[in-house]
Design a protein around this motif. Structure first.
Motif: not given
Length: 94
Positions: A74-77, A81-84
């Motif tokens: 979930f943290l990786v997701s 999302g923050a990078a996108g």
């Protein structure tokens, strides 16, 4: 981080509450679009899109779903999302 700070500053004033809600909704939509773009880019690198975009789209959805099921995933997701989200905002920041 900036969105959270701006939201907190706007919520402290009564007049800024509707603007804060609008800011949060627009940030959430932009984050979702950024996450979709980032996961699709990763899936495109993994399987390619020579046969069409259905296979990378299914792989991206599967990666997002599997990552969201676990606590660390979930943290990786969220990071993807923050990078996108940053990739979507980059043209406006330059």
């Amino acid at each position: 981080f900036a969105v959270v700070l701006m939201t907190l500053a706007l919520v402290m004033s009564v007049i800024g509450i509707p603007v804060a809600v609008l800011l949060l909704v627009s940030a959430y939509v932009a984050w979702g679009a950024g996450a979709a773009i980032a996961f699709l880019a990763i899936a495109d690198r993994l399987v390619g899109h020579a046969d069409g975009w259905l296979r990378p789209l299914l792989v991206a959805a599967g990666m997002n779903g599997l990552l969201s099921l676990t606590g660390v995933g979930f943290l990786v997701s969220i990071a993807i999302g923050a990078a996108g989200f940053g990739a979507l905002l980059r043209p406006y920041l330059e």
